[in-house]
Scaffold this motif. Structure first.
Motif, short mmCIF file in Angstrom:
data_model
loop_
_atom_site.label_atom_id
_atom_site.label_comp_id
_atom_site.label_asym_id
_atom_site.label_seq_id
_atom_site.Cartn_x
_atom_site.Cartn_y
_atom_site.Cartn_z
N SER A 73 0.82 -1.22 0.00
CA SER A 73 0.00 0.00 0.00
C SER A 73 0.85 1.26 0.00
CB SER A 73 -0.92 0.01 1.22
OG SER A 73 -0.16 -0.03 2.42
N TRP A 96 1.30 2.86 -3.48
CA TRP A 96 0.13 3.62 -3.91
C TRP A 96 0.06 4.96 -3.19
CZ3 TRP A 96 -2.85 5.27 -7.30
CH2 TRP A 96 -4.10 5.85 -7.02
N LYS A 97 0.42 5.00 -1.93
CA LYS A 97 0.42 6.26 -1.18
C LYS A 97 1.45 7.23 -1.76
CE LYS A 97 -1.19 4.32 3.22
NZ LYS A 97 -0.81 4.02 4.63
N VAL A 146 2.48 7.25 -4.89
CA VAL A 146 1.92 7.71 -6.16
C VAL A 146 0.90 8.82 -5.93
CG1 VAL A 146 0.45 7.03 -8.11
CG2 VAL A 146 2.33 5.54 -7.38
N GLN A 147 0.06 8.66 -4.91
CA GLN A 147 -0.95 9.66 -4.59
C GLN A 147 -0.32 11.00 -4.21
OE1 GLN A 147 -3.17 7.26 -1.60
NE2 GLN A 147 -4.99 7.91 -2.71
#
Length: 333
Positions: A171, A174-175, A177-178
């Motif tokens: 995860s 993804w964080k 990338v955000q």
């Protein structure tokens, strides 16, 4: 001695206002660390400041510059190989030495340095001062950071040994990338609307750039001071860390020059490879560390990156000043 004269003397050794502010930020965090509600508010503010920083990076980056820089494939491949292949190998080789004298968290941070992308603004600035290929440097550093958003945590996950207590959760990517890649992409989409304004008003962008890094450093070291970082790391240990960072920097810089000469690059391309291939991004590394090492002793993990960053700025500043002096002599002949 006047303030300007003192700054001029320090500049000869590679120390500018930004470096002094980084050191003073650590001192401030040591004396007045953020605690309780203040630390919580600071973490939320830092998150959005980082997102704003990468939004502005995206809005400033010219697609035409990237396309022009990509044509020089030898330069681009050399920088990528130094950044994501040689650097991790050397960091992995030196990590056991760091564990002899230093805490495990600092050894992890030393390995983390090797996985990070190149710095953007400082490497481009040093390339320009040295008469290097600025377009190639902008392209190389930008591509390094875009790739590094995903590749850096994956490299770290691959290299970090089991049982250290440090790892990369799926995860976390993804964080990252955000917080980094999506704002950058949004900035690229908004570039037609903002490019002119950003070109005219560079100071606000610089304030966000430098200010966000100082804010992250203050937040990280505040947490470290609350957890007793200066009781864990002693002055001799800090000296060992400085030496190891200097050794790593010297080896990569030597390799960068060797690669450039073996591939027949001219002076301009050599300078771009030297600065882009041997430096590591604090602007990308700090927010990424905040996500990867959430809930852990991040202050010790980022300490090697802080030390390496200060050293790379000092060494590159001295080299670029000498290169500029040589160019001035040639122009005068």
């Amino acid at each position: 001695m006047s303030l300007r004269r003192a700054e001029a003397v320090l500049a000869r050794f590679g120390f500018d206002r930004y470096m002094l502010m980084l050191v003073l930020t650590v001192v401030l965090a040591t004396v007045l660390p953020a605690r309780g509600v203040g630390a919580t508010i600071l973490s939320h503010v830092t998150y959005w400041v980082i997102a704003l920083l990468f939004f502005l990076y995206g809005a400033k980056l010219s697609t035409a510059t990237i396309v022009a820089g990509l044509a020089n494939w030898r330069l681009q491949l050399s920088v990528l190989a130094l950044t994501f292949l040689l650097f991790p190998i050397l960091a992995l080789a030196l990590k056991p030495l760091s564990l002899i004298w230093l805490p495990t968290a600092i050894g992890v941070g030393f390995l983390y340095i090797g996985c990070l992308p190149s710095t953007v603004q400082s490497s481009v600035a040093f390339t320009a001062v040295s008469g290097g290929n600025v377009a190639g440097a902008v392209c190389a550093a930008s591509i390094s950071n875009l790739i590094g958003v995903v590749l850096s945590p994956l490299l770290f996950a691959l290299l970090i040994p089991q049982g250290t207590g440090y790892g990369v959760e799926p995860s976390a990517i993804w964080k990252i990338v955000q917080q980094i890649l999506l704002p950058f992409a949004a900035g690229q989409l908004c570039r037609p609307l903002l490019a002119g304004w950003l070109a005219r008003y560079r100071k606000p962008t610089m304030i966000v750039d430098r200010g966000s890094i100082l804010l992250i450093v203050y937040a990280a070291f505040s947490a470290g001071v609350v957890n007793g970082i200066w009781q864990v790391i002693s002055a001799p240990s800090l000296g060992v860390l400085v030496v190891l960072c200097l050794v790593l920097l010297a080896m990569v810089m030597g390799a960068a020059v060797l690669v450039a000469r073996l591939t027949g690059m001219d002076h301009a391309d050599l300078m771009a490879v030297l600065y882009c291939g041997s430096t590591k991004s604090l602007a990308t590394g700090l927010p990424m560390a905040g996500i990867l090492f959430a809930g852990q002793d991040i202050s010790l993990v980022i300490l090697p990156l802080m030390v390496f960053h200060l050293l790379q700025l000092a060494v590159c500043a001295v080299i670029s000043q000498r290169m500029a002096g040589r160019l001035d002599l040639r122009a005068a002949e």
